[in-house]
Each structure stands twice: as C-alpha cells, then as structure tokens.
Design an enzyme around this catalytic site. Structure first.
Site, PDB file in Angstrom:
ATOM      1  N   CYS A 235     -16.092   9.490   2.679  1.00  0.00           N
ATOM      2  CA  CYS A 235     -17.267  10.011   2.937  1.00  0.00           C
ATOM      3  C   CYS A 235     -17.447   9.565   4.311  1.00  0.00           C
ATOM      4  O   CYS A 235     -17.170   8.709   5.177  1.00  0.00           O
ATOM      5  CB  CYS A 235     -18.664   9.296   2.452  1.00  0.00           C
ATOM      6  SG  CYS A 235     -18.849   9.807   0.787  1.00  0.00           S
TER       7      CYS A 235
ATOM      8  N   ARG B 202     -12.367  12.473   5.682  1.00  0.00           N
ATOM      9  CA  ARG B 202     -12.861  11.520   4.757  1.00  0.00           C
ATOM     10  C   ARG B 202     -13.316  11.885   3.497  1.00  0.00           C
ATOM     11  O   ARG B 202     -13.860  11.169   2.694  1.00  0.00           O
ATOM     12  CB  ARG B 202     -13.988  10.693   5.772  1.00  0.00           C
ATOM     13  CG  ARG B 202     -13.509   9.930   6.986  1.00  0.00           C
ATOM     14  CD  ARG B 202     -14.453   9.171   7.787  1.00  0.00           C
ATOM     15  NE  ARG B 202     -14.984   8.062   6.830  1.00  0.00           N
ATOM     16  CZ  ARG B 202     -14.502   6.844   7.104  1.00  0.00           C
ATOM     17  NH1 ARG B 202     -13.655   6.638   7.838  1.00  0.00           N
ATOM     18  NH2 ARG B 202     -15.020   5.796   6.160  1.00  0.00           N
TER      19      ARG B 202
ATOM     20  N   TRP C 216     -17.407  12.413  -0.208  1.00  0.00           N
ATOM     21  CA  TRP C 216     -16.271  12.374  -1.345  1.00  0.00           C
ATOM     22  C   TRP C 216     -17.097  11.793  -2.478  1.00  0.00           C
ATOM     23  O   TRP C 216     -17.282  10.598  -2.465  1.00  0.00           O
ATOM     24  CB  TRP C 216     -15.156  11.529  -0.785  1.00  0.00           C
ATOM     25  CG  TRP C 216     -13.868  11.530  -1.777  1.00  0.00           C
ATOM     26  CD1 TRP C 216     -12.799  12.341  -1.922  1.00  0.00           C
ATOM     27  CD2 TRP C 216     -13.672  10.798  -2.923  1.00  0.00           C
ATOM     28  NE1 TRP C 216     -12.018  12.245  -2.587  1.00  0.00           N
ATOM     29  CE2 TRP C 216     -12.580  10.920  -3.331  1.00  0.00           C
ATOM     30  CE3 TRP C 216     -14.378   9.340  -3.277  1.00  0.00           C
ATOM     31  CZ2 TRP C 216     -11.901  10.194  -4.507  1.00  0.00           C
ATOM     32  CZ3 TRP C 216     -13.715   8.708  -4.453  1.00  0.00           C
ATOM     33  CH2 TRP C 216     -12.661   9.381  -4.964  1.00  0.00           C
TER      34      TRP C 216
ATOM     35  N   ASN D 212     -22.319   6.089   3.232  1.00  0.00           N
ATOM     36  CA  ASN D 212     -20.655   5.984   2.881  1.00  0.00           C
ATOM     37  C   ASN D 212     -20.896   4.360   2.407  1.00  0.00           C
ATOM     38  O   ASN D 212     -21.205   3.433   2.773  1.00  0.00           O
ATOM     39  CB  ASN D 212     -20.064   5.979   4.293  1.00  0.00           C
ATOM     40  CG  ASN D 212     -18.636   5.367   4.117  1.00  0.00           C
ATOM     41  OD1 ASN D 212     -17.936   4.901   4.909  1.00  0.00           O
ATOM     42  ND2 ASN D 212     -18.091   5.823   2.906  1.00  0.00           N
ATOM     43  N   GLY D 213     -20.076   4.588   1.237  1.00  0.00           N
ATOM     44  CA  GLY D 213     -19.935   3.141   0.296  1.00  0.00           C
ATOM     45  C   GLY D 213     -20.534   3.260  -1.081  1.00  0.00           C
ATOM     46  O   GLY D 213     -20.826   4.234  -1.823  1.00  0.00           O
TER      47      GLY D 213
ATOM     48  N   GLU E 292       8.288   7.611  -2.172  1.00  0.00           N
ATOM     49  CA  GLU E 292       7.349   8.282  -1.068  1.00  0.00           C
ATOM     50  C   GLU E 292       7.466   9.665  -1.031  1.00  0.00           C
ATOM     51  O   GLU E 292       6.298  10.631  -0.744  1.00  0.00           O
ATOM     52  CB  GLU E 292       7.781   7.630   0.236  1.00  0.00           C
ATOM     53  CG  GLU E 292       7.036   8.190   1.346  1.00  0.00           C
ATOM     54  CD  GLU E 292       5.506   8.039   1.492  1.00  0.00           C
ATOM     55  OE1 GLU E 292       5.058   7.231   0.534  1.00  0.00           O
ATOM     56  OE2 GLU E 292       4.646   8.500   2.396  1.00  0.00           O
TER      57      GLU E 292
ATOM     58  N   LYS F 227       4.263  12.296  -1.347  1.00  0.00           N
ATOM     59  CA  LYS F 227       4.150  13.112  -0.638  1.00  0.00           C
ATOM     60  C   LYS F 227       4.194  14.665  -1.099  1.00  0.00           C
ATOM     61  O   LYS F 227       3.042  15.585  -0.747  1.00  0.00           O
ATOM     62  CB  LYS F 227       5.057  13.181   0.409  1.00  0.00           C
ATOM     63  CG  LYS F 227       4.649  13.380   2.117  1.00  0.00           C
ATOM     64  CD  LYS F 227       4.212  12.195   2.645  1.00  0.00           C
ATOM     65  CE  LYS F 227       3.069  11.538   1.951  1.00  0.00           C
ATOM     66  NZ  LYS F 227       2.535  10.300   2.529  1.00  0.00           N
TER      67      LYS F 227
ATOM     68  N   GLU G 239       0.902  15.085  -3.743  1.00  0.00           N
ATOM     69  CA  GLU G 239      -0.285  15.202  -3.122  1.00  0.00           C
ATOM     70  C   GLU G 239      -0.714  16.252  -2.363  1.00  0.00           C
ATOM     71  O   GLU G 239      -1.830  16.958  -2.526  1.00  0.00           O
ATOM     72  CB  GLU G 239      -0.514  13.921  -2.262  1.00  0.00           C
ATOM     73  CG  GLU G 239       0.078  13.589  -1.160  1.00  0.00           C
ATOM     74  CD  GLU G 239      -0.279  12.211  -0.221  1.00  0.00           C
ATOM     75  OE1 GLU G 239       0.425  11.756   0.374  1.00  0.00           O
ATOM     76  OE2 GLU G 239      -1.472  11.859  -0.421  1.00  0.00           O
TER      77      GLU G 239
ATOM     78  N   HIS H  49      18.131   6.338 -19.525  1.00  0.00           N
ATOM     79  CA  HIS H  49      17.164   5.452 -20.591  1.00  0.00           C
ATOM     80  C   HIS H  49      16.160   6.072 -21.098  1.00  0.00           C
ATOM     81  O   HIS H  49      15.288   5.379 -21.532  1.00  0.00           O
ATOM     82  CB  HIS H  49      17.111   4.075 -19.973  1.00  0.00           C
ATOM     83  CG  HIS H  49      18.321   3.388 -19.422  1.00  0.00           C
ATOM     84  ND1 HIS H  49      18.981   2.955 -20.656  1.00  0.00           N
ATOM     85  CD2 HIS H  49      18.830   3.024 -18.380  1.00  0.00           C
ATOM     86  CE1 HIS H  49      20.245   2.197 -19.870  1.00  0.00           C
ATOM     87  NE2 HIS H  49      20.017   2.432 -18.618  1.00  0.00           N
TER      88      HIS H  49
ATOM     89  N   LYS I 269      -8.982  10.352   3.106  1.00  0.00           N
ATOM     90  CA  LYS I 269      -8.135   9.707   3.712  1.00  0.00           C
ATOM     91  C   LYS I 269      -8.303   8.006   3.860  1.00  0.00           C
ATOM     92  O   LYS I 269      -7.665   7.185   3.421  1.00  0.00           O
ATOM     93  CB  LYS I 269      -8.081   9.957   5.330  1.00  0.00           C
ATOM     94  CG  LYS I 269      -7.074   9.131   6.199  1.00  0.00           C
ATOM     95  CD  LYS I 269      -6.291  10.117   6.942  1.00  0.00           C
ATOM     96  CE  LYS I 269      -5.098   9.434   7.559  1.00  0.00           C
ATOM     97  NZ  LYS I 269      -3.854   9.524   6.679  1.00  0.00           N
TER      98      LYS I 269
HETATM   99  C1  F6R Z   1      -0.648   8.974   1.076  1.00  0.00           C
HETATM  100  C2  F6R Z   1      -1.509   8.316   1.576  1.00  0.00           C
HETATM  101  C3  F6R Z   1      -2.251   7.076   0.584  1.00  0.00           C
HETATM  102  C4  F6R Z   1      -2.508   5.922   1.570  1.00  0.00           C
HETATM  103  C5  F6R Z   1      -3.363   4.889   0.774  1.00  0.00           C
HETATM  104  C6  F6R Z   1      -3.495   3.671   1.272  1.00  0.00           C
HETATM  105  O1  F6R Z   1       0.022   9.932   1.663  1.00  0.00           O
HETATM  106  O2  F6R Z   1      -2.112   8.422   2.477  1.00  0.00           O
HETATM  107  O3  F6R Z   1      -1.336   6.960  -0.340  1.00  0.00           O
HETATM  108  O4  F6R Z   1      -1.340   5.197   1.957  1.00  0.00           O
HETATM  109  O5  F6R Z   1      -4.345   5.540   0.235  1.00  0.00           O
HETATM  110  O6  F6R Z   1      -4.478   3.711   2.646  1.00  0.00           O
HETATM  111  P1  F6R Z   1      -4.366   2.845   3.732  1.00  0.00           P
HETATM  112  O7  F6R Z   1      -3.020   2.678   4.336  1.00  0.00           O
HETATM  113  O8  F6R Z   1      -5.465   3.493   4.517  1.00  0.00           O
HETATM  114  O9  F6R Z   1      -4.841   1.458   3.226  1.00  0.00           O
END
Ligand code: F6R
Length: 592
Positions: free
Chosen positions: A2, A27, A73, A97-98, A469, A473, A476, A492, A587
């Site tokens: 948010c 956000r 969000w 927000n929160g 990773e 990537k 997502e 396995h 994010k």
């Molecule tokens: C994936 C991604 C998330 C963040 C995770 C932690 O591309 O961005 O998996 O890595 O939400 O976020 P931070 O680093 O802000 O604690």
C-alpha cells in the site's frame, strides 16, 4: 505494501497526490482513491484497479490545496471500491498502510457505541476510533487512538473543518517531504522526488501536523527533527528509453554493483576492515530473509562456508520467527532486505534482538525500519528499485555477501592480502563482462519456451541456489509454473514430470560439479526434455547453450544470474504480461 501520499501547499493538490501515487504504484495496485478539500468540503473518489482508473475519473485541475491518496494491496477484504481508501468515519478521513491487528476488538467496541461500518477493512476502524476520541483536540484523539492500535500503521489524516494535514506511523514507513511552500507525506521517497529531495523521517508514534509549517509531536510534546537530503533525482524513478523498469534495472547492474563494492573496498583489505562493522568474533552466522533476498542468503552461505570456513544457516524469515533456533553470543544474525520494511524479516530481527544476539542488516533503503532496528547496517547501493521483481538489489546483496566473505576469509587466515587484491583486480573487470552478458540476445530461447506451462530449473551447489532465483523470477513475472531442483534430486521423484519438450534450464558454473550436472541434464534429455544449459564450459550437446565467461569463482554468481533475469523478462514480454507490476504482488511486503 500500500502506498500513501498526502499534499498540502499552494499548488494543485490532486495532481501532486496522483503523481506521487503513480511513483508508489509498485507498493500495490488493487484499487486507488483520493480525498481532497475543495470549498471547505472533503470529497472522496475511489476506483478499483490501477491508479490510471482513478486518474481517468478525476479533474486534476480542481482547486484544492490539501489531499490524501492511497494505492492498495488488499489485506482485509477484497479489492473493491468499498474497501478502497480513503475511509471516512464522522469527522475523520484517512488513508492507511499496515495492519491494525486488534481491529475486530475495536470494531466491536465501536459498534456498541453506535458506529456503523461500510467496509471490511481495519483502516475504517482506525478512522472510527480517532473520531470516537475526537472532542475538541484532534492531536489528543490521534495520540489516544494510536496508543490503542496493536500492529503497524502509517496514517495520513484530514479532518472536517480543519485545514491541517496529519500523519502518524508505527512500523510502517512514512516520510514528510519538505518542498518550497508545500509539504508531502509519503510511504516512500519516490513519491516526492519530482518536487523535492528534502525530507524528514518520522519515527514510531510521532505525530506530524502540517500547514504552513511542520510541527512534530512525541507524546503530545513538540520535538524538533532534522531535514535530510535524499541523494537521488527523478531519473531514478523514470523508465528513460527502456520499455520496463525491470529492464532498466537489469541494465543498471554493472554500475550499481561497482558502486556497492567501491563504497566499502578499494583492493586493500584494510578498507574493508574499517568500513564494515567488526565481524571477528562470530563463528556462526544465521542469514534470514524472504524471497529473492533469501536466495542471496543461500549464495552467501555457499561462499562464506567455502572461503571463510564459517558455518552459515539460512532461514526463510516467516519460519525463523516461530522455529526454535540455536544461537549463542558468537552468533551473528544477518537480515537481508531490499526495502528494509519486510514484516517477516523485521519480526525475525526483533526476535534475535530480544535474545540479545547481534544483528547485521544488509538493506537498500536508507533508514528503513530494518536498517534502524539492527545493531549494524551495511547498505547496498542499488538506488531506487521500482520493478516489483528485484534484479539490481539482488545483485548488490550478493556483492555485499562477497565482501563479507572476503572479510571473514581474511580474518580466518583463508585468504591472503595478495589473493584479496587479485579478487579486486577481477572486480574491476566486472562492469564490462556484465555489460556483454546483458547485451546478448535471449529472445530466441525465450520464444522456444514461453508457450510451456511447466519449466524446470536445475543446478548443484551454488548453481542450485541460482536456479531458485531463476525459477522465482520466471514464475513471478510470466505466471509460468516453474520449479527449481537440486540436479541430483530429480531422479528421486520429480523426473516423472519431465515429458517430451518440457523445458529444463540447467546451470553449471561450478566446474568441480560439472560432470555430475551434465549427467543429470542428460537424464532429462533421454526423457525428451528441451534443454538449455547455462555454463562457463562450451558444450553443444543440448538444445541451447548460454555461455558465460570463465571467471573468478567468487564473483561468478553475479554473472550467472544475468541470463536468468533476461530469460524471465523476455518470456514475460512474449506473454504480454504486466512485467513491472505482476498480478497479486507488491514490492514492499509489510504484512506477515
Ligand atoms: C522477488 C522479490 C521478492 C523479495 C522479497 C523480499 O523478485 O522481489 O521475493 O525479494 O519480498 O523483499 P525485501 O528484499 O524488500 O525484504
């Protein structure tokens, strides 16, 4: 999670708030809304979906000098117009927000007092409680209500028949932007950068009252706070000539990795020993993080254990908090977070602190909650990361973990000054090597895999951690179901899923494990898989080879991740996905 923005000043408030919200859309983007003061009347407009839907409903030129806005969000209640912010109860209108954890209890109490609620949100309850306590003194009402809230909140508040903008926070981030004859409140710096670099960071439970000037109160007593200058400009929050922020941020990696390394290390080990906190005494390390940051922790484990001979355990933050963990006064808990606001990581940090364990945060956002709570902080120098899927922050986190590895390896007599200087000489070559990898064409391979519903990533050791990773990537941003497996583990069970043409992307950069990984790829090839090999050894036995240069092993993870990021990007582009704002994500994940 948010984004909130507020404006008070002599300019068009609606336009400024919408522009701020647009920079905070990473956000959350389920719904958006604005409340503005016009002719002494508070007007509220909300829309489902992205900010553009709200913007299309607004006249940005309406005469207003005070407004608050929100991009959501969803946490409590689905993403619809009723649950969208701002919420208005009685004389109070607010954006939040929160999460107010005890909102149900407060809601019950207020219902008994005659309040009626329209939405399912905890935020409407917050507005109602402030209204309930509001008699003549709004400051007292905000102070009393916020003391009653359990949980996290950043609130932007406007009040009927009152020309001030109010703000308060606990745990959720909130800054005050100080422009020329105008002020902002915002969840994050990008919202204000177009107008000013000057800001004040609010601390927990401080209440801010803004009109022609800013007044900040702690426990109803006025306090003075320093105005800080944010070292960045608007170009860091615009796409420039790139189609997506994600691509721009991938291209920025050579520069920001260099900046991160050079901020602490100049080839002489003493530069590192003096710029980092003292890490000598620790003989056990826990790394705690979420998502991609957790993946960098795994890379850190592989490097620190190999080069410095120190035991490292890596935990997912949401698990760490509730598991029994074993540590002593020689344990260091490292928290890794781009945003510095991730609720699970913050909670894990608080747990370690409660147990009197030393904490070190590797964080990208200056003065974020995790940075402020930890005993030690090392900042990554990635700059503002806008795309929801992290790329450049991930690489900068690895860069810091490489530096920690060098530090600890030197202290444990595992690397000499000369060896360390040789590593530095290789670090100087990184930008060119990375640029060459970034400029390669990954579209051909992407075209061969983007129509598949399942894609596998495999690797061994550090390459397995990288494959995690790569898989994250891809899923997502492209919504393709993809999983990563330790290459030796496939047989396995999981190999039963490999069918004709199933894409299997294998990473093999650790040359000691090369033959074993190649055997595992062949096992999938024998079952019809479509194989892509990412390696620093030439091998044309498979459908595709992405050749990366043979380079210093310690630095190689920084190279291997580039094809993974760009492959995910190209696949998502072919699928016409909303790359910078993937569905359901946000994010900064400030909920547990
Ligand atoms: C994936 C991604 C998330 C963040 C995770 C932690 O591309 O961005 O998996 O890595 O939400 O976020 P931070 O680093 O802000 O604690």
């Amino acid at each position: 999670m948010c984004g909130i923005v507020g404006y008070i000043g002599h300019n068009k408030a609606i336009e400024k708030v919408i522009s701020g919200l647009e920079s905070l859309e990473y956000r959350g983007y389920d719904s958006a809304g604005i409340a503005y003061l016009n002719n002494n009347k508070i007007n509220i407009i909300k829309e489902e979906g992205k900010i553009i839907n709200l913007k299309n409903k607004l006249d940005l030129n309406i005469n207003s000098n005070l407004a608050i806005g929100h991009t959501r969000w969803a946490t409590h209640g689905e993403a619809n117009k009723i649950n969208a912010h701002p919420h208005q109860v009685g004389k109070i209108t607010l954006v939040h927000n929160g999460i107010i954890e005890n909102y149900e209890e407060i809601r019950e109490k207020l219902i008994n007092e005659g309040y009626k609620f329209k939405s399912e949100t905890d935020s409407e309850v917050a507005a109602a409680l402030i209204d309930y306590y509001y008699d003549k003194d709004i400051l007292k009402a905000i102070n009393k209500a916020t003391k009653e809230f359990i949980g996290s909140y950043a609130l932007g508040i406007i009040v009927e028949n009152d020309s001030n903008l109010y703000a308060v926070r606990k745990t959720s981030p909130l800054i005050i932007g100080c422009g020329k004859d105008e002020y902002f409140i915002a969840s994050d710096v990008p919202a204000i950068l177009k107008y000013t670099n000057n800001y004040i960071a609010l601390d927990d439970l401080e209440i801010c009252v803004i009109n022609d000037e800013i007044k900040i109160y702690n426990n109803l007593k006025e306090i003075k706070k320093e105005v800080q200058i944010y070292d960045s400009d608007e170009s860091s929050i615009t796409k420039g000539h790139f189609k997506h922020f994600m691509l721009k941020e991938i291209y920025e990696q050579p520069k920001v990795i260099k900046k991160t390394i050079e901020s602490y290390f100049n080839g002489d080990i003493n530069s590192l020993l003096t710029s980092f906190p003292k890490l000598n005494k620790y003989n056990k390390i826990h790394i705690v993080a979420c998502g991609s940051a957790y993946h960098t922790g795994l890379i850190g484990k592989a490097l620190i254990e190999k080069y410095a001979d120190i035991k490292v355990e890596v935990y997912i933050a949401s698990e760490y908090r509730y598991n029994k963990v074993f540590y002593d006064d020689k344990t260091l808990v490292i928290l890794i977070s781009q945003s510095g606001e991730t609720a699970d990581t913050l909670a894990a940090l608080k747990k370690a602190k409660q147990d009197n364990i030393d904490t070190l945060a590797i964080v990208n956002v200056y003065q974020s909650s995790i940075a402020r709570e930890a005993k030690y902080v090392i900042y990554t120098m990635a700059g503002i990361e806008v795309a929801v899927a992290t790329t450049k922050a991930y690489s900068c986190q690895i860069s810091i973990l490489i530096l920690i590895t060098i530090y600890l390896a030197y202290k444990n007599n595992k690397l000499t000054k000369k060896e360390i200087n040789n590593i530095y000489q290789d670090m100087l070559k990184l930008p060119d090597i990375l640029n060459n990898l970034i400029k390669k064409d990954y579209t051909k391979i992407a075209k061969n895999i983007y129509k598949h519903n399942d894609i596998f990533f495999i690797g061994r050791g550090i390459d397995y951690y990288l494959s995690m990773e790569g898989s994250l990537k891809l899923k997502e941003i492209s919504y393709i179901n993809s999983v990563s497996y330790a290459a030796g583990e496939l047989k396995h069970g999981t190999i039963s899923l490999i069918d004709k043409n199933t894409p299997v992307i294998a990473i093999s950069t650790d040359n000691k494990l090369y033959d074993k990984t190649i055997s595992n790829i062949k096992e999938t090839k024998a079952r019809g898989a479509y194989n892509i090999l990412i390696s620093n050894i030439e091998n044309n036995e498979f459908d595709n080879l992405i050749l990366i240069p043979k380079f210093n092993e310690l630095l190689t993870p920084l190279l291997s991740v580039i094809p993974l990021q760009l492959l995910a990007y190209e696949v998502a582009k072919l699928k016409d996905c909303d790359i910078d704002k993937p569905r359901n994500l946000a994010k900064s994940v400030t909920v547990e």
